[in-house]
Design an enzyme around this catalytic site. Structure first.
Site, PDB file in Angstrom:
ATOM      1  N   TYR A  33      13.248   7.005 -46.945  1.00 30.80           N
ATOM      2  CA  TYR A  33      14.280   8.052 -46.875  1.00 30.80           C
ATOM      3  C   TYR A  33      14.238   8.734 -45.504  1.00 30.80           C
ATOM      4  O   TYR A  33      15.270   8.943 -44.862  1.00 30.80           O
ATOM      5  CB  TYR A  33      14.072   9.079 -47.997  1.00 30.80           C
ATOM      6  CG  TYR A  33      14.925  10.323 -47.821  1.00 30.80           C
ATOM      7  CD1 TYR A  33      16.310  10.265 -47.909  1.00 30.80           C
ATOM      8  CD2 TYR A  33      14.337  11.554 -47.531  1.00 30.80           C
ATOM      9  CE1 TYR A  33      17.096  11.395 -47.715  1.00 30.80           C
ATOM     10  CE2 TYR A  33      15.111  12.694 -47.336  1.00 30.80           C
ATOM     11  CZ  TYR A  33      16.489  12.605 -47.425  1.00 30.80           C
ATOM     12  OH  TYR A  33      17.249  13.734 -47.221  1.00 30.80           O
ATOM     13  N   SER A 115      18.135  23.300 -43.710  1.00 30.19           N
ATOM     14  CA  SER A 115      19.287  22.562 -44.270  1.00 30.19           C
ATOM     15  C   SER A 115      19.777  23.214 -45.559  1.00 30.19           C
ATOM     16  O   SER A 115      18.973  23.762 -46.325  1.00 30.19           O
ATOM     17  CB  SER A 115      18.841  21.120 -44.549  1.00 30.19           C
ATOM     18  OG  SER A 115      19.727  20.495 -45.444  1.00 30.19           O
ATOM     19  N   GLN A 136      21.760  25.571 -41.480  1.00 27.78           N
ATOM     20  CA  GLN A 136      22.796  24.528 -41.397  1.00 27.78           C
ATOM     21  C   GLN A 136      23.582  24.489 -42.688  1.00 27.78           C
ATOM     22  O   GLN A 136      23.030  24.349 -43.766  1.00 27.78           O
ATOM     23  CB  GLN A 136      22.150  23.162 -41.124  1.00 27.78           C
ATOM     24  CG  GLN A 136      23.102  21.976 -41.242  1.00 27.78           C
ATOM     25  CD  GLN A 136      23.081  21.351 -42.624  1.00 27.78           C
ATOM     26  OE1 GLN A 136      22.026  21.108 -43.174  1.00 27.78           O
ATOM     27  NE2 GLN A 136      24.246  21.085 -43.191  1.00 27.78           N
ATOM     28  N   TYR A 138      26.397  22.794 -45.145  1.00 29.41           N
ATOM     29  CA  TYR A 138      27.354  21.775 -45.610  1.00 29.41           C
ATOM     30  C   TYR A 138      28.503  22.588 -46.165  1.00 29.41           C
ATOM     31  O   TYR A 138      28.280  23.555 -46.897  1.00 29.41           O
ATOM     32  CB  TYR A 138      26.760  20.953 -46.761  1.00 29.41           C
ATOM     33  CG  TYR A 138      25.903  19.797 -46.332  1.00 29.41           C
ATOM     34  CD1 TYR A 138      26.480  18.607 -45.900  1.00 29.41           C
ATOM     35  CD2 TYR A 138      24.519  19.872 -46.409  1.00 29.41           C
ATOM     36  CE1 TYR A 138      25.695  17.532 -45.529  1.00 29.41           C
ATOM     37  CE2 TYR A 138      23.723  18.804 -46.043  1.00 29.41           C
ATOM     38  CZ  TYR A 138      24.322  17.641 -45.608  1.00 29.41           C
ATOM     39  OH  TYR A 138      23.542  16.594 -45.253  1.00 29.41           O
ATOM     40  N   ARG A 173      23.137   3.403 -46.464  1.00 27.94           N
ATOM     41  CA  ARG A 173      21.758   3.173 -46.000  1.00 27.94           C
ATOM     42  C   ARG A 173      21.065   2.162 -46.906  1.00 27.94           C
ATOM     43  O   ARG A 173      20.731   2.475 -48.055  1.00 27.94           O
ATOM     44  CB  ARG A 173      20.984   4.490 -45.975  1.00 27.94           C
ATOM     45  CG  ARG A 173      21.668   5.507 -45.097  1.00 27.94           C
ATOM     46  CD  ARG A 173      20.975   6.844 -45.069  1.00 27.94           C
ATOM     47  NE  ARG A 173      21.902   7.842 -44.555  1.00 27.94           N
ATOM     48  CZ  ARG A 173      22.014   9.081 -44.992  1.00 27.94           C
ATOM     49  NH1 ARG A 173      21.203   9.522 -45.947  1.00 27.94           N
ATOM     50  NH2 ARG A 173      22.894   9.906 -44.494  1.00 27.94           N
ATOM     51  N   LYS A 260      27.503  21.054 -35.461  1.00 34.12           N
ATOM     52  CA  LYS A 260      26.536  19.950 -35.294  1.00 34.12           C
ATOM     53  C   LYS A 260      27.198  18.626 -35.667  1.00 34.12           C
ATOM     54  O   LYS A 260      27.811  18.511 -36.731  1.00 34.12           O
ATOM     55  CB  LYS A 260      25.326  20.189 -36.203  1.00 34.12           C
ATOM     56  CG  LYS A 260      24.305  19.056 -36.205  1.00 34.12           C
ATOM     57  CD  LYS A 260      23.037  19.453 -36.936  1.00 34.12           C
ATOM     58  CE  LYS A 260      21.985  18.370 -36.920  1.00 34.12           C
ATOM     59  NZ  LYS A 260      22.160  17.368 -37.958  1.00 34.12           N
ATOM     60  N   HIS A 284      23.561  12.353 -36.362  1.00 35.16           N
ATOM     61  CA  HIS A 284      22.817  12.502 -37.617  1.00 35.16           C
ATOM     62  C   HIS A 284      21.629  11.535 -37.651  1.00 35.16           C
ATOM     63  O   HIS A 284      21.253  10.992 -38.683  1.00 35.16           O
ATOM     64  CB  HIS A 284      23.751  12.227 -38.803  1.00 35.16           C
ATOM     65  CG  HIS A 284      23.466  13.064 -40.015  1.00 35.16           C
ATOM     66  ND1 HIS A 284      24.220  14.136 -40.382  1.00 35.16           N
ATOM     67  CD2 HIS A 284      22.505  12.977 -40.963  1.00 35.16           C
ATOM     68  CE1 HIS A 284      23.743  14.671 -41.495  1.00 35.16           C
ATOM     69  NE2 HIS A 284      22.692  13.988 -41.866  1.00 35.16           N
TER      70      HIS A 284
HETATM   71  C1  LIG Z   1      15.699  12.304 -43.756  1.00 31.71           C
HETATM   72  C2  LIG Z   1      16.773  13.034 -43.003  1.00 31.71           C
HETATM   73  C3  LIG Z   1      17.509  14.016 -43.641  1.00 31.71           C
HETATM   74  C4  LIG Z   1      18.486  14.719 -42.916  1.00 31.71           C
HETATM   75  N1  LIG Z   1      19.152  15.748 -43.541  1.00 31.71           N
HETATM   76  C5  LIG Z   1      20.036  16.498 -42.818  1.00 31.71           C
HETATM   77  C6  LIG Z   1      20.643  17.633 -43.393  1.00 31.71           C
HETATM   78  O1  LIG Z   1      20.407  17.992 -44.555  1.00 31.71           O
HETATM   79  N2  LIG Z   1      21.493  18.362 -42.622  1.00 31.71           N
HETATM   80  C7  LIG Z   1      21.773  18.011 -41.307  1.00 31.71           C
HETATM   81  O2  LIG Z   1      22.542  18.706 -40.629  1.00 31.71           O
HETATM   82  N3  LIG Z   1      21.194  16.933 -40.749  1.00 31.71           N
HETATM   83  C8  LIG Z   1      20.329  16.192 -41.462  1.00 31.71           C
HETATM   84  N4  LIG Z   1      19.703  15.128 -40.861  1.00 31.71           N
HETATM   85  C9  LIG Z   1      19.941  14.846 -39.429  1.00 31.71           C
HETATM   86  C10 LIG Z   1      18.980  15.654 -38.561  1.00 31.71           C
HETATM   87  O3  LIG Z   1      19.296  17.011 -38.590  1.00 31.71           O
HETATM   88  C11 LIG Z   1      19.027  15.204 -37.087  1.00 31.71           C
HETATM   89  O4  LIG Z   1      20.367  15.202 -36.662  1.00 31.71           O
HETATM   90  C12 LIG Z   1      18.385  13.851 -36.839  1.00 31.71           C
HETATM   91  O5  LIG Z   1      17.217  13.681 -37.617  1.00 31.71           O
HETATM   92  C13 LIG Z   1      18.040  13.723 -35.351  1.00 31.71           C
HETATM   93  O6  LIG Z   1      17.501  12.485 -35.082  1.00 31.71           O
HETATM   94  P1  LIG Z   1      15.924  12.210 -34.927  1.00 31.71           P
HETATM   95  O7  LIG Z   1      15.392  12.121 -36.309  1.00 31.71           O
HETATM   96  O8  LIG Z   1      15.893  10.932 -34.200  1.00 31.71           O
HETATM   97  O9  LIG Z   1      15.340  13.359 -34.152  1.00 31.71           O
HETATM   98  C14 LIG Z   1      18.732  14.400 -41.560  1.00 31.71           C
HETATM   99  C15 LIG Z   1      17.970  13.414 -40.931  1.00 31.71           C
HETATM  100  C16 LIG Z   1      16.990  12.741 -41.623  1.00 31.71           C
HETATM  101  C17 LIG Z   1      16.155  11.714 -40.906  1.00 31.71           C
END
Ligand SMILES: Cc1cc2nc3c(=O)[nH]c(=O)nc-3n(C[C@H](O)[C@H](O)[C@H](O)COP(=O)(O)O)c2cc1C
Length: 388
Positions: A33, A115, A136, A138, A173, A260, A284
């Site tokens: 995940y 989040s 953040q 949604y 995914r 974002k 993301h």
């Molecule tokens: C497991 C996972 C869950 C995520 N959940 C959210 C989320 O709830 N809200 C959000 O804005 N971005 C979410 N993201 C995106 C992250 O905020 C971020 O943009 C991303 O992890 C950046 O890339 P990096 O992991 O390479 O640093 C998630 C990313 C991952 C890996």
């Protein structure tokens, strides 16, 4: 609050070391995940690889006046130009992960973004950070829920609201589909078996209770079972946000507003017109559309025209202090990281937050010293090339 000392565990000096250890400590479904991207994970790979093409030039004979890594962003001076990206379901990877990271971020004076679908609530994180966290959002489908969330944020003096724009659909995914992880997470035989292979994680999880969407709990029917949770999420949130919806939030929210998931000039123009205070250029973490460019490439394309007009921040693929320096050299005002901090907590539990931030601070400071930059603002002057 005073900055924490630079104290990281020398056995884990890099993100790679933390990731290896995290993989051994948490069940496969939780690691998949965290780690996974969408489809064939091309975008996920590009996010990291494109950083390697960016080269910087030191100027050793400059007069040395010392290094100050701090940076002013939205009326606050942070210790370093990086913070913690919002991650949903953090407690699945390690119990109390949001609390561990939020506390570490405050101790180190860097921003932590909570989040909407985190496993800690707005009020709890406000409590442990003294209101020093970003949130953040949604976009909720019902305006009453949106208003209530904004009221709750105002009540705890949250300074920055980050509205996510890049999830008009759920990413496809493969890893999550294969391990049966979905919204909500399912505990099938396979996942129970994987948990049994990780007794430390299982013990901590049982001790702390099954993770839940703590901020959203109050909007859920008490009798909601796990199979109805996904439906609640679908009914309660508009995946798609457009300019009108953001305009309504801008009118209502008096604090700083950040969008974002901005990667196009079309969207950044809208963000400027809407009066956003900043954008996070982000895809993301490669979890939404495999066909798009890396986030650093998006930043490079946007920075020429917009770095003077908008506070541009970046996340996606940053894995080291030199990567933070590369991002700033390419025009980012500030950076965020998602997975690296979660590897840290999954690998080291309670001490993972402080460790990972200390490690990045030390790496970033060394990069600045080596590049002979006195402040982060001098980094753009070191850029040689964005292509290998
Ligand atoms: C497991 C996972 C869950 C995520 N959940 C959210 C989320 O709830 N809200 C959000 O804005 N971005 C979410 N993201 C995106 C992250 O905020 C971020 O943009 C991303 O992890 C950046 O890339 P990096 O992991 O390479 O640093 C998630 C990313 C991952 C890996």
């Amino acid at each position: 609050m005073k900055s924490a000392h630079l104290n990281y565990n020398p056995l884990f000096p890099s993100v790679g070391d933390l990731k290896k250890r995290a993989k051994k400590r948490i069940p496969k479904f939780a690691f998949d995940y965290l780690e996974g991207g969408c489809n064939d994970e091309i975008n996920l790979g590009k996010n990291e690889k494109d950083f390697h093409q960016i080269t910087l030039m030191p100027q050793y004979l400059k007069k040395y006046i010392g290094v100050d890594t701090s940076i002013k962003l939205f009326d606050h001076v942070y210790d370093a130009p990086f913070g913690v990206s919002p991650i949903g379901l953090q407690g699945l990877m390690w119990p109390n992960a949001p609390e561990i990271l939020a506390k570490a971020a405050v101790a180190h004076n860097i921003p932590f973004i909570l989040s909407t679908v985190s496993t800690s609530s707005i009020e709890h994180i406000a409590d442990v950070t003294d209101g020093r966290f970003w949130f953040q959002l949604y976009h909720p489908a019902k305006s009453a829920m949106c208003d209530d969330i904004l009221d709750r944020l105002e009540a705890v003096n949250c300074p920055v609201l980050v509205v996510l724009v890049d999830v008009p659909s759920f990413g496809f995914r493969y890893r999550e589909i294969k391990v049966g992880l979905s919204m909500p997470p399912k505990m099938n035989i396979n996942n129970i078996f994987q948990a049994a292979l990780r007794p430390g994680w299982s013990f901590e999880t049982l001790r702390n209770g099954i993770p839940e969407f703590a901020t959203l709990k109050k909007y859920m029917d008490k009798k909601l079972d796990m199979s109805q949770l996904g439906q609640f999420m679908n009914n309660s949130f508009d995946k798609r946000v457009d300019a009108d919806r953001i305009a309504a939030i801008r009118d209502r929210w008096k604090g700083k507003l950040v969008l974002k998931g901005i990667v196009s000039s079309h969207d950044i123009e809208k963000a400027i017109a809407l009066g956003a205070d900043g954008v996070i250029v982000s895809n993301h973490g490669g979890r939404q559309i495999d066909a798009c460019e890396s986030s650093i490439r998006s930043l490079i394309n946007l920075s020429e025209n917009y770095s003077e007009k908008m506070t541009m921040m970046l996340d996606g693929g940053i894995r080291s202090g030199p990567d933070v320096a590369r991002a700033l050299a390419c025009g980012a005002k500030f950076t965020f990281m998602g997975r690296p901090f979660m590897y840290g907590v999954s690998a080291l539990g309670k001490s993972g937050g402080i460790h990972t931030i200390s490690m990045f601070k030390a790496q970033f400071k060394q990069a600045m010293e080596q590049l002979c930059c006195a402040t982060p603002n001098e980094l753009p002057g070191t850029l040689i090339s964005t292509k290998s």
